[in-house]
Every structure is written in C-alpha cells, then in structure tokens.
Design a protein around this motif. Structure first.
Motif, PDB file in Angstrom:
ATOM      1  N   PRO A 312       0.826  -1.214   0.000  1.00 21.88           N
ATOM      2  CA  PRO A 312       0.000   0.000   0.000  1.00 21.88           C
ATOM      3  C   PRO A 312       0.862   1.267   0.000  1.00 21.88           C
ATOM      4  N   ILE A 313       0.523   2.214  -0.826  1.00 23.35           N
ATOM      5  CA  ILE A 313       1.197   3.516  -0.842  1.00 23.35           C
ATOM      6  C   ILE A 313       0.138   4.608  -0.943  1.00 23.35           C
ATOM      7  N   SER A 314       0.412   5.721  -0.309  1.00 22.62           N
ATOM      8  CA  SER A 314      -0.517   6.851  -0.385  1.00 22.62           C
ATOM      9  C   SER A 314      -0.056   7.788  -1.483  1.00 22.62           C
ATOM     10  N   THR A 315      -0.931   8.018  -2.424  1.00 25.64           N
ATOM     11  CA  THR A 315      -0.575   8.841  -3.585  1.00 25.64           C
ATOM     12  C   THR A 315      -1.085  10.269  -3.471  1.00 25.64           C
ATOM     13  N   GLU A 316      -1.937  10.532  -2.496  1.00 25.86           N
ATOM     14  CA  GLU A 316      -2.493  11.877  -2.378  1.00 25.86           C
ATOM     15  C   GLU A 316      -3.073  12.040  -0.978  1.00 25.86           C
ATOM     16  N   TYR A 317      -3.011  13.254  -0.473  1.00 26.39           N
ATOM     17  CA  TYR A 317      -3.603  13.512   0.835  1.00 26.39           C
ATOM     18  C   TYR A 317      -4.060  14.957   0.907  1.00 26.39           C
ATOM     19  N   GLY A 318      -4.855  15.258   1.914  1.00 26.66           N
ATOM     20  CA  GLY A 318      -5.289  16.627   2.176  1.00 26.66           C
ATOM     21  C   GLY A 318      -5.424  16.832   3.662  1.00 26.66           C
ATOM     22  N   GLY A 319      -5.084  18.004   4.136  1.00 26.49           N
ATOM     23  CA  GLY A 319      -5.224  18.318   5.554  1.00 26.49           C
ATOM     24  C   GLY A 319      -3.967  18.119   6.355  1.00 26.49           C
TER      25      GLY A 319
END
Length: 360
Positions: A312-319
């Motif tokens: 699993p990898i995070s490709t985008e975030y907000g906050g």
C-alpha cells in the motif's frame, strides 16, 4: 425469512350473514376479490395495490367496518403497501383493525400474531420502539401454542428474531430458542433451518460470541456446496460474515478460504472499485485531533491471490501528511475477495480514499 411479509388472502365468509345483502354488491365484491387474487399471481405490485384497494373498499361496504372479513382485506392491502414501501399507508390502514382482531380471536390466535407482525413492519425504521413493541406482543402470544404447534412457533420465532436483530434489540435472543428446536427437528438442508442458522450466527456476532457464530454459520456450508443449480441466496453473505469473524479472532488463514470463495462467486469489474470484506478503522493522528483538522488520504495497493493487501502507498492527501500513514496502517489489514481469471485467483490493483473528519 419466509413468513414475515407474506400476503395472506384467506378471509371468513358467513353465507348466513350475507344472505340479506344486495346481490349486485356481492357480485361486485366477488369480481373485485378475484381480480386481486389474479394480481397476486401476476406479481405486479401496482396492480396488486389497485385491485386490493378495490376489494377492500367493496368488502367494507359489504361486510361493514367492524367485520373480521374487512380486517383481513385491510391486512392484504397493507401487505401490498409494505411490499411497495408505502409504510404510512399500511400503518394508517391497519391500526383501526387491531381491536376487531382482538374481539374476533380473543387475544390468543395465531391470526393476531400475524397482524402484530404486519403492524410492526408498517412502522418501518422511523418508529423503532413501536416496531419492537409489536414484535414482542407477537412473541408473547406464541407461548400458548408451543405445545400444540411447536414447529410453527419456532419458525415464527426465527422470523421475528431476525427482524429484532436488524433493529438491534436484545430480544433477538429468541433466535437461539428457535434454532434449538429447528436444528433437532429439521434436516440440515431445510430452508427454515438454513435461514435460522444464518441469523442465529449473526446474533452471536452482534453479541461478541465469535466462536459460536463461526460454528453456527459453518453448519450451512455443506448445504451450499452440495446445492445443485443456482447459488443459495445466503452463500455469499455467509462467506463474508465468516471472513469478518475469523479476522476478528486473528485466524487470517481460515478467512482466506472464504475470501477465495467470494472471489469465485463474484465477477471482477475493472470499472468498479472492490469493497473490502473486512476493514479496520484508521487511527486519527493526535496532532490532527489537537488542531481539529479534517482531511483525506488516497491509498493504492495490490490485492493478492489470497485477498490480502500488499504494497500500500498513499498517492495523495489533504489536511495533514500524517493522514497518509494512518490510512496505510489501516488498509494493510483489510481483506478482499481476490480477482479470478480462468478459474484461478490472481493479483489485482485497487485504490481507496479514506476521509478523516473530526467531530465538531
């Protein structure tokens, strides 16, 4: 379950009481009621309601407002309303006839049980306490029939228990009593017992008795595997509940068998994101809690041949960037039904967005 919501069409008709009625009105009623019965067979709900309303109105003129015949016609029409999700119409129609039933059957007939079940269903979810009240009334009336009609009572108890379980009522424990009787008197593949096992297993899940839930739900697996023809309507959901149950007690290898079974049953749709069979909630980062910050994180990952999440990898975030780590830590514990190609499970990619919203 089979009994609740079933249209019952029988009504009492005293020829002596009708002898003085106008023949034209009697003929009109017979035509209207025959049309209603034909509509039932056609399974056209709008036609059923239309003809049921005509039969009820005509019958009310013929029998009078306080007749049990009229009450039964109202029950028929109310059942059609409920099937069409017109709950208020059903409820308004039924309530005035409770006293008619009580007077006719003296509070101890199974006909009153049927009526109470119907009234409970007519409240739907907007009046949960009233639903529970009428289901409990129905259960209390069953006690006097346990010796004379034990199988029928157990079936009705199972039906009501399933409804009470969906309402979150502890009275759904009646599922256990019903299952005890049905399991001793019905073959394993009998429809009533299969449904009873399923809902009793879900009761055990809801009450934290995971081992008992697994044992109860597993009773149906041989029935599903030996079934010829179409898949049993409870098979997929049974596997899904077992995935959650085994993961809850840390037996991921046992859960894998059920992940694969669901994968075999469910065609993979590349245009639609798969839904997890088991998921853990992400931990809200403390720094975001202190700053009362909302946000999200998108995680991409591989679903392997056993339904585990890989890479699993995070490709985008907000906050907050910390939402990424929290999302990954959660998603890597999720389970999915694997993709099948040519009868074999294979890896597939997917993605999910986790939203973080702190309570205001």
């Amino acid at each position: 379950m089979p009994r609740i919501g079933f249209l019952f069409v029988a009504f009492l008709m005293s020829t002596g009481a009708l002898a003085a009625e106008d023949n034209a009105l009697k003929r009109s009623f017979n035509i209207a009621y025959d049309a209603f019965k034909n509509a039932l067979e056609s399974e056209d709900i709008e036609l059923t309601i239309r003809t049921g309303l005509n039969a009820y109105n005509t019958g009310k003129r013929l029998f009078g407002s306080n007749s049990v015949n009229t009450a039964n016609l109202a029950s028929n029409l109310a059942t059609a309303y409920i099937d069409n999700k017109e709950f208020k119409l059903a409820n308004d129609l039924l309530l005035p006839y409770i006293d008619v039933y009580l007077e006719e059957y003296k509070e101890d007939s199974l006909a009153i049980v049927d009526l109470y079940i119907l009234v409970a269903k007519s409240y739907q979810r907007k009046s949960k306490n009233k639903q529970i009240k009428y289901y409990q009334k129905a259960l209390s009336l069953l006690d006097s029939h346990k010796d004379s009609k034990p199988l029928l009572v157990a079936n009705i108890q199972a039906d009501i228990g399933a409804e009470l379980l969906s309402l979150g009522s502890p009275k759904s424990r009646v599922l256990i009593e019903a299952n005890d009787y049905l399991s001793k008197h019905l073959p394993a593949n009998e429809r009533q017992l299969v449904y009873s096992n399923y809902y009793t297993g879900n009761y055990y899940i809801a009450t934290g008795k995971t081992d008992k839930a697994i044992a109860m739900l597993s009773k149906n697996l041989d029935v599903f595997y030996n079934l010829e023809g179409p898949t049993h309507p409870l098979e997929l959901t049974t596997h899904a509940v077992l995935v959650k149950a085994y993961e809850k007690i840390g037996e991921s290898d046992q859960a894998t068998n059920h992940c694969k079974a669901i994968g075999q049953m469910t065609p993979w749709d590349d245009n639609q994101l798969p839904k997890p069979l088991y998921r853990t909630q992400p931990q809200y980062p403390q720094s975001a809690v202190r700053s009362r910050k909302d946000g999200y994180a998108i995680v991409e990952f591989v679903i392997d041949a056993n339904g585990f999440v890989k890479d699993p990898i995070s490709t985008e975030y907000g906050g907050s960037k910390k939402f990424q780590r929290a999302a990954i830590d959660a998603v890597e514990n999720w389970r999915y039904a694997p993709k099948f190609e040519n009868g074999e499970p294979v890896e597939a990619t997917s993605r999910v967005q986790l939203d973080f919203k702190i309570g205001r």
